[in-house]
Design a protein around this motif. Structure first.
Motif, PDB file in Angstrom:
ATOM      1  N   THR A 172       0.799  -1.141  -0.025  1.00  0.00           N
ATOM      2  CA  THR A 172      -0.061  -0.034  -0.010  1.00  0.00           C
ATOM      3  C   THR A 172       0.868   1.285   0.001  1.00  0.00           C
ATOM      4  OG1 THR A 172      -0.128  -0.104   2.472  1.00  0.00           O
ATOM      5  CG2 THR A 172      -1.803  -1.091   1.039  1.00  0.00           C
ATOM      6  N   LYS A 173       1.949   1.079  -0.272  1.00  0.00           N
ATOM      7  CA  LYS A 173       3.078   2.547  -0.277  1.00  0.00           C
ATOM      8  C   LYS A 173       2.502   3.314  -1.455  1.00  0.00           C
ATOM      9  CE  LYS A 173       7.742   3.857  -0.488  1.00  0.00           C
ATOM     10  NZ  LYS A 173       9.246   3.413  -0.806  1.00  0.00           N
ATOM     11  N   ALA A 174       2.488   4.613  -1.157  1.00  0.00           N
ATOM     12  CA  ALA A 174       1.829   5.466  -2.211  1.00  0.00           C
ATOM     13  C   ALA A 174       2.783   5.831  -3.100  1.00  0.00           C
ATOM     14  CB  ALA A 174       1.257   6.796  -1.135  1.00  0.00           C
ATOM     15  N   THR A 175       2.579   5.632  -4.379  1.00  0.00           N
ATOM     16  CA  THR A 175       3.490   5.814  -5.531  1.00  0.00           C
ATOM     17  C   THR A 175       2.763   6.554  -6.622  1.00  0.00           C
ATOM     18  OG1 THR A 175       2.808   3.646  -6.513  1.00  0.00           O
ATOM     19  CG2 THR A 175       4.784   3.803  -4.723  1.00  0.00           C
ATOM     20  N   THR A 176       1.556   6.403  -6.904  1.00  0.00           N
ATOM     21  CA  THR A 176       1.138   7.060  -8.080  1.00  0.00           C
ATOM     22  C   THR A 176       0.385   8.249  -7.650  1.00  0.00           C
ATOM     23  OG1 THR A 176       0.833   4.753  -9.304  1.00  0.00           O
ATOM     24  CG2 THR A 176      -0.290   6.723 -10.187  1.00  0.00           C
ATOM     25  N   SER A 177       0.546   9.346  -8.251  1.00  0.00           N
ATOM     26  CA  SER A 177      -0.241  10.728  -7.949  1.00  0.00           C
ATOM     27  C   SER A 177      -1.616  10.447  -8.776  1.00  0.00           C
ATOM     28  CB  SER A 177       0.663  11.795  -8.133  1.00  0.00           C
ATOM     29  OG  SER A 177       0.818  11.928  -9.302  1.00  0.00           O
ATOM     30  N   THR A 178      -2.620  10.740  -7.848  1.00  0.00           N
ATOM     31  CA  THR A 178      -3.851  10.773  -8.481  1.00  0.00           C
ATOM     32  C   THR A 178      -4.889  11.723  -7.922  1.00  0.00           C
ATOM     33  OG1 THR A 178      -3.572   8.164  -8.410  1.00  0.00           O
ATOM     34  CG2 THR A 178      -5.816   8.893  -8.473  1.00  0.00           C
ATOM     35  N   LEU A 179      -5.732  11.945  -8.650  1.00  0.00           N
ATOM     36  CA  LEU A 179      -7.049  12.928  -8.392  1.00  0.00           C
ATOM     37  C   LEU A 179      -8.209  11.999  -8.975  1.00  0.00           C
ATOM     38  CD1 LEU A 179      -6.312  16.622  -9.032  1.00  0.00           C
ATOM     39  CD2 LEU A 179      -6.468  15.586  -6.825  1.00  0.00           C
ATOM     40  N   VAL A 180      -9.150  11.869  -7.883  1.00  0.00           N
ATOM     41  CA  VAL A 180     -10.464  11.460  -8.381  1.00  0.00           C
ATOM     42  C   VAL A 180     -11.365  12.782  -8.428  1.00  0.00           C
ATOM     43  CG1 VAL A 180     -12.564  10.110  -7.596  1.00  0.00           C
ATOM     44  CG2 VAL A 180     -10.240   9.503  -7.004  1.00  0.00           C
ATOM     45  N   LEU A 181     -12.117  12.855  -9.653  1.00  0.00           N
ATOM     46  CA  LEU A 181     -12.980  13.955  -9.920  1.00  0.00           C
ATOM     47  C   LEU A 181     -14.142  13.522 -10.322  1.00  0.00           C
ATOM     48  CD1 LEU A 181     -10.627  15.830 -12.433  1.00  0.00           C
ATOM     49  CD2 LEU A 181     -10.679  16.033  -9.886  1.00  0.00           C
ATOM     50  N   VAL A 182     -14.962  13.651  -9.073  1.00  0.00           N
ATOM     51  CA  VAL A 182     -16.617  13.266  -8.994  1.00  0.00           C
ATOM     52  C   VAL A 182     -17.388  14.195  -9.721  1.00  0.00           C
ATOM     53  CG1 VAL A 182     -16.228  12.040  -6.939  1.00  0.00           C
ATOM     54  CG2 VAL A 182     -16.955  14.270  -6.990  1.00  0.00           C
ATOM     55  N   SER A 183     -16.929  15.288 -10.139  1.00  0.00           N
ATOM     56  CA  SER A 183     -17.651  16.368 -11.170  1.00  0.00           C
ATOM     57  C   SER A 183     -16.614  17.294 -11.424  1.00  0.00           C
ATOM     58  CB  SER A 183     -18.800  17.001 -10.097  1.00  0.00           C
ATOM     59  OG  SER A 183     -18.233  17.837  -9.261  1.00  0.00           O
ATOM     60  N   THR A 184     -16.868  17.913 -12.704  1.00  0.00           N
ATOM     61  CA  THR A 184     -16.079  19.019 -13.104  1.00  0.00           C
ATOM     62  C   THR A 184     -16.648  20.431 -13.027  1.00  0.00           C
ATOM     63  OG1 THR A 184     -16.783  18.394 -15.554  1.00  0.00           O
ATOM     64  CG2 THR A 184     -14.945  17.193 -14.608  1.00  0.00           C
ATOM     65  N   GLN A 185     -17.973  20.535 -12.922  1.00  0.00           N
ATOM     66  CA  GLN A 185     -18.686  21.874 -12.793  1.00  0.00           C
ATOM     67  C   GLN A 185     -19.510  21.698 -11.584  1.00  0.00           C
ATOM     68  OE1 GLN A 185     -20.817  22.361 -16.027  1.00  0.00           O
ATOM     69  NE2 GLN A 185     -19.057  22.416 -17.560  1.00  0.00           N
ATOM     70  N   ILE A 187     -15.301  21.368  -9.979  1.00  0.00           N
ATOM     71  CA  ILE A 187     -14.439  20.595  -9.627  1.00  0.00           C
ATOM     72  C   ILE A 187     -14.076  19.970  -8.432  1.00  0.00           C
ATOM     73  CG2 ILE A 187     -11.895  19.711 -10.235  1.00  0.00           C
ATOM     74  CD1 ILE A 187     -11.667  21.824 -12.314  1.00  0.00           C
ATOM     75  N   LEU A 188     -14.676  18.741  -8.092  1.00  0.00           N
ATOM     76  CA  LEU A 188     -14.952  18.377  -6.839  1.00  0.00           C
ATOM     77  C   LEU A 188     -14.053  16.898  -6.601  1.00  0.00           C
ATOM     78  CD1 LEU A 188     -16.812  19.207  -4.412  1.00  0.00           C
ATOM     79  CD2 LEU A 188     -18.421  17.581  -5.234  1.00  0.00           C
ATOM     80  N   THR A 189     -13.478  16.940  -5.560  1.00  0.00           N
ATOM     81  CA  THR A 189     -12.631  15.578  -5.300  1.00  0.00           C
ATOM     82  C   THR A 189     -12.670  15.222  -3.918  1.00  0.00           C
ATOM     83  OG1 THR A 189     -10.262  14.815  -5.634  1.00  0.00           O
ATOM     84  CG2 THR A 189     -10.482  17.191  -4.760  1.00  0.00           C
ATOM     85  N   TYR A 221     -15.125  16.237   0.986  1.00  0.00           N
ATOM     86  CA  TYR A 221     -14.956  16.515  -0.491  1.00  0.00           C
ATOM     87  C   TYR A 221     -14.392  18.257  -0.417  1.00  0.00           C
ATOM     88  CZ  TYR A 221     -16.969  12.401  -2.091  1.00  0.00           C
ATOM     89  OH  TYR A 221     -17.230  11.082  -2.386  1.00  0.00           O
ATOM     90  N   VAL A 222     -13.588  18.549  -1.619  1.00  0.00           N
ATOM     91  CA  VAL A 222     -13.103  19.765  -1.620  1.00  0.00           C
ATOM     92  C   VAL A 222     -13.270  20.306  -3.081  1.00  0.00           C
ATOM     93  CG1 VAL A 222     -11.149  19.756   0.380  1.00  0.00           C
ATOM     94  CG2 VAL A 222     -10.716  18.918  -1.908  1.00  0.00           C
ATOM     95  N   THR A 223     -13.302  21.527  -3.218  1.00  0.00           N
ATOM     96  CA  THR A 223     -13.469  22.013  -4.713  1.00  0.00           C
ATOM     97  C   THR A 223     -12.026  22.499  -5.105  1.00  0.00           C
ATOM     98  OG1 THR A 223     -14.287  24.205  -3.732  1.00  0.00           O
ATOM     99  CG2 THR A 223     -15.993  22.643  -4.459  1.00  0.00           C
ATOM    100  N   LEU A 224     -11.683  22.205  -6.595  1.00  0.00           N
ATOM    101  CA  LEU A 224     -10.280  22.722  -6.858  1.00  0.00           C
ATOM    102  C   LEU A 224     -10.903  23.819  -7.940  1.00  0.00           C
ATOM    103  CD1 LEU A 224      -8.654  19.391  -6.960  1.00  0.00           C
ATOM    104  CD2 LEU A 224      -8.533  20.994  -5.222  1.00  0.00           C
ATOM    105  N   SER A 225      -9.871  24.531  -8.136  1.00  0.00           N
ATOM    106  CA  SER A 225      -9.801  25.339  -9.135  1.00  0.00           C
ATOM    107  C   SER A 225      -9.108  24.796 -10.488  1.00  0.00           C
ATOM    108  CB  SER A 225      -9.333  26.721  -9.165  1.00  0.00           C
ATOM    109  OG  SER A 225      -7.769  26.830  -8.941  1.00  0.00           O
ATOM    110  N   PRO A 226      -9.299  25.213 -11.831  1.00  0.00           N
ATOM    111  CA  PRO A 226      -8.585  24.474 -12.918  1.00  0.00           C
ATOM    112  C   PRO A 226      -7.037  24.957 -12.685  1.00  0.00           C
ATOM    113  CG  PRO A 226     -10.398  25.758 -13.597  1.00  0.00           C
ATOM    114  CD  PRO A 226     -10.220  26.020 -12.274  1.00  0.00           C
TER     115      PRO A 226
END
Length: 301
Positions: A172-185, A187-189, A221-226
């Motif tokens: 389970t060692k974290a290796t791959t940088s990832t974002l899950v985007l549940v919506s884009t309008q 941008i919610l992750t 969840y948090v909202t992200l800017s482009p």
């Protein structure tokens, strides 16, 4: 096409709000009391007639001891599942449970999900029916809920707990940088305080939003800017289909239409994947969780 994408995004957004309500502790005092209702007292019963008001608890009991199920809530997850064809539906879609139908089944236990089932559970309590509200927002709470339900129906939880373990990789060692985007309008992750965020921690994934906090109205969840997404520039992006179902190809195609996304390394390296809403965002069922875990292994190991 644009209108369909906006509508799908809105549906996901609203469903996540419901899930977040289920995953928070900001319930009314009565509901909180119900959730913690003297489990020691409940544990004295050996329930033989159980009604479930959530798809996840339905699946858990089915795999522990199907003979104990007398009523379930309708779910698209089980629409064509032969295990549940002969079991009474006490609700369908987004409609509230039919209390008269539940009472007519003479259950000795009704199990609901906190945040979704509070009102009917309170009413059933007033009618003298034993109830339990469950809350599954982490892997450990999934295991704990399974143990509690198994105790209440006099079943052995160990085979199911072992099944859960088989879903998770040993490394389970974290290796791959990832974002899950549940919506884009917008941008919610998910950050780490969500079912999705907690599940990602079981895999060799570096969830770039894990520690982020924001002013999103949706807990976990948090909202992200482009600009923030571009700055993070994840190796992998995971998109989510609408909870009512939909084409993964359509979700991916709509994502690719905006030139902003083409600047991300996940896009240029073709590492943008589409997951079902159930399993990764909302646990939904054991099979849905298993499928999400299999996809995470496939794409990230």
């Amino acid at each position: 096409m644009l209108r369909r994408w906006i509508l799908s995004t809105l549906v996901i957004f609203l469903c996540i709000i419901l899930v977040a309500c289920n995953n928070t502790n900001t319930q009314q005092p009565q509901a909180e009391a119900t959730s913690n209702t003297n489990f020691q007292e409940l544990s004295k019963i050996s329930a033989k007639r159980v009604v479930t008001l959530s798809s996840l608890t339905t699946d858990i009991i089915s795999q522990l001891d199907k003979t104990k199920l007398v009523g379930i809530s309708g779910s698209t997850l089980f629409k064509n599942d032969p295990r549940f064809q002969d079991i009474t539906r006490v609700s369908e879609g987004q409609s509230p449970p039919n209390l008269e139908k539940i009472v007519s089944l003479k259950p000795d236990l009704v199990i609901g999900a906190e945040g979704f089932s509070n009102q009917p559970i309170q009413r059933l309590q007033q009618l003298g029916i034993a109830t339990l509200l469950t809350q599954v927002n982490t892997w450990s709470s999934l295991e704990d809920t399974t143990k509690k339900i198994a105790q209440l129906i006099d079943a052995n939880p160990q085979p199911l707990l072992e099944k859960y373990k088989s879903f998770i990789p040993e490394e389970t060692k974290a290796t791959t940088s990832t974002l899950v985007l549940v919506s884009t309008q917008p941008i919610l992750t998910p950050n780490k305080n969500s079912w999705a965020g907690d599940l990602l921690e079981k895999f060799p994934v570096k969830n770039l939003a894990a520690e982020l906090q924001g002013k999103s109205p949706i807990a976990g969840y948090v909202t992200l800017s482009p600009e923030k997404v571009l700055a993070a520039n994840p190796e992998v992006i995971i998109l989510i289909t609408p909870p009512q179902g939909g084409s993964k190809t359509a979700v991916l195609d709509d994502f690719k239409k905006d030139g902003f996304w083409q600047k991300l390394q996940a896009s240029t390296n073709n590492r943008v994947y589409v997951f079902d809403y159930y399993g990764l965002v909302n646990p939904g069922s054991i099979d849905a969780i298993k499928k999400a875990c299999e996809q995470l292994k496939q794409y990230l190991l």
